[in-house]
Design an enzyme around this catalytic site. Structure first.
Site, PDB file in Angstrom:
ATOM      1  CG  HIS A 266      -1.822  -1.542   0.634  1.00 39.82           C
ATOM      2  ND1 HIS A 266      -1.781  -1.918   1.099  1.00 39.82           N
ATOM      3  CD2 HIS A 266      -3.459  -0.876   1.152  1.00 39.82           C
ATOM      4  CE1 HIS A 266      -2.744  -3.147   1.017  1.00 39.82           C
ATOM      5  NE2 HIS A 266      -3.437  -1.981   1.616  1.00 39.82           N
ATOM      6  CG  ASN A 297       4.316  -4.169   3.030  1.00 33.41           C
ATOM      7  OD1 ASN A 297       3.609  -2.879   2.848  1.00 33.41           O
ATOM      8  ND2 ASN A 297       3.365  -5.000   2.466  1.00 33.41           N
ATOM      9  CG  ASP A 396      16.456  20.292  -0.990  1.00 34.22           C
ATOM     10  OD1 ASP A 396      15.051  21.135  -0.969  1.00 34.22           O
ATOM     11  OD2 ASP A 396      17.268  20.804  -0.071  1.00 34.22           O
ATOM     12  CD  GLU A 399      11.567  19.094  -3.438  1.00 31.01           C
ATOM     13  OE1 GLU A 399      10.340  19.455  -3.503  1.00 31.01           O
ATOM     14  OE2 GLU A 399      12.826  19.604  -3.624  1.00 31.01           O
ATOM     15  CD  GLN A 415       8.736  25.529  -2.120  1.00 31.16           C
ATOM     16  OE1 GLN A 415       9.275  24.314  -3.192  1.00 31.16           O
ATOM     17  NE2 GLN A 415       7.212  26.318  -2.423  1.00 31.16           N
ATOM     18  CD  GLU A 419      10.650  21.644  -0.604  1.00 30.18           C
ATOM     19  OE1 GLU A 419      11.867  22.070  -1.042  1.00 30.18           O
ATOM     20  OE2 GLU A 419      10.027  22.114  -0.783  1.00 30.18           O
TER      21      GLU A 419
END
Length: 428
Positions: A266, A297, A396, A399, A415, A419
């Site tokens: 999930h 998991n 960061d 991303e 941000q 981040e």
């Protein structure tokens, strides 16, 4: 956003404002409230219980704006040829009138049923100065729009500077309502467009996601969690294909992972949605699953999910989860790249970002440099370590690995602060 388009084939232009917009209403004339059509640079508009105001009490960016009263309407009489992506509308109270609510509605020519559909939340106008409301319509094909005043009686509001961006283009940043599953933003600029199968937006009552048709898994799933999402409903275990996928797309099913050495992992946990049978069942759609190594998991990932729920009921939580790369190691040993005859990609990494807030309103505005934010990035391996805390990282870093923009709704200064930080708080 541009990096995502380059990596995953998004075909959308970065900015495509519809011809004839913004509609400023400066060239139109209509002095009375009786229904009547007005020809404007953007096309013909029908004004009902509405006029084009020029008085000092009318709120306007130039010399004119539309003034609505009672249940007034402002309706396009011609179709926008390139669909609708985002829409912005400036609005304000006429003179010293009391507040009123209004809504944006849309009609697609493809429907052939003359059916109007509400777009976004109801907007309440409470200020005299013009404010800007932003809507994410995301409707392809030829579309008409309508603005409806829905409350406030004889109190009047002004509407000015309606701007429309073509479907598939990147308009202004969409502001989602409080507690919305995408309140923190749209990490990949996903759109509900079958022509963008690598970044297909699906918004459900229980969560939102970007789906990658060719990987057979979500790129990311985003959801809001508070005490109201928890109840006494038992786990449904009704794994199944998602009927909301576009016609003609392969639908990963409950047997697609069978015998592979990987769990049906999930993104939104079943235990995050126990308030009703419907909500719990929605977590078992295969669009919410990734092939996940069993120890990943059932071990550290389950521990992280349980820890997240310990913040309730005093706090509310926003969660974004995703995966990237190719090749995981399941319980059968060795690296596996795909399942189901190549229709499902096994990711190499699994990540999650958790934002924790005290229960309250206007959540995005309450996220600051001191807000606790937990970012985790783990290998998709059966030999993964037992503690999720060992895999903490920064937003960061996630991303940079994925090309996503995870917290785009936050002010840039916030941000930059949150981040770059790696959480060092408790893990249980």
């Amino acid at each position: 956003m541009l990096l995502w388009a380059l990596l995953f084939g998004g075909a959308h232009s970065l900015l495509a404002q519809t011809a004839g917009y913004p509609e400023t209403f400066e060239s139109g004339t209509k002095a009375g409230y009786a229904a009547g059509s007005v020809s404007l640079p953007s096309g013909a508009w029908l004004l009902e219980d509405a006029l084009i105001g020029t008085s000092e009490a009318d709120r306007k960016g130039g010399a004119k704006s539309v003034r609505l009263r009672l249940k007034g309407k402002l309706t396009m009489e011609t179709y926008l040829p390139n669909g609708v992506g985002s829409v912005t509308v400036r609005h304000g109270l006429y003179g010293t009138d009391a507040s009123s609510a209004w809504e944006l509605w849309a009609m697609s020519e493809a429907c052939a049923c003359d059916k109007w559909t509400k777009v976004g939340p109801t907007v309440v106008t409470v200020a005299g100065e013009l404010q800007t409301a932003t809507f994410a319509a995301d409707i392809p094909g030829r579309v008409r729009l309508e603005i409806r005043k829905v409350s406030g009686g004889s109190a009047r509001i002004n509407i000015d500077d309606v701007t429309v961006w073509d479907f598939g283009s990147e308009g202004p940043a969409t502001q989602y309502p409080d507690n919305d599953h995408m309140a923190l933003g749209n990490p990949s600029g996903a759109v509900p467009d079958v022509n963008v199968p690598a970044n297909y937006l699906m918004r459900k009552p229980q969560y939102a996601l970007s789906y990658h048709r060719d990987r057979g898994t979500p790129n990311w799933v985003s959801w809001h969690l508070d005490a109201s999402d928890r109840g006494g409903v038992d786990r449904r275990d009704d794994f199944r294909e998602d009927p909301a996928l576009p016609a003609g797309w392969y639908r990963v099913n409950e047997d697609s992972y069978r015998g592979s050495g990987f769990d049906r992992g999930h993104n939104v946990p079943s235990a995050d949605r126990t308030s009703s049978i419907e909500n719990n069942s929605a977590t078992f759609l295969m669009t919410n699953m990734i092939p996940q190594a069993p120890n990943n998991n059932q071990g550290l990932w389950a521990d992280l999910e349980n820890y997240t729920r310990t913040f309730l009921p005093a706090h509310e939580v926003y969660v974004i989860m995703g995966s990237y790369g190719v090749g995981g190691t399941g319980s059968s040993g060795g690296v596996t790249n795909t399942l189901d005859n190549g229709r499902v990609t096994v990711p190499a990494r699994v990540w999650k970002v958790i934002v924790v807030l005290p229960v309250g309103d206007s959540d995005v505005s309450r996220i600051g440099t001191g807000t606790r934010l937990i970012a985790v990035d783990t290998p998709n391996s059966h030999a993964v370590g037992s503690s999720w805390g060992a895999y903490r990282t920064s937003v960061d870093a996630i991303e940079a690995a994925t090309g996503l923009n995870l917290l785009s709704s936050l002010p840039e200064a916030v941000q930059a602060a949150v981040e770059s930080r790696v959480d060092n708080g408790p893990t249980n």
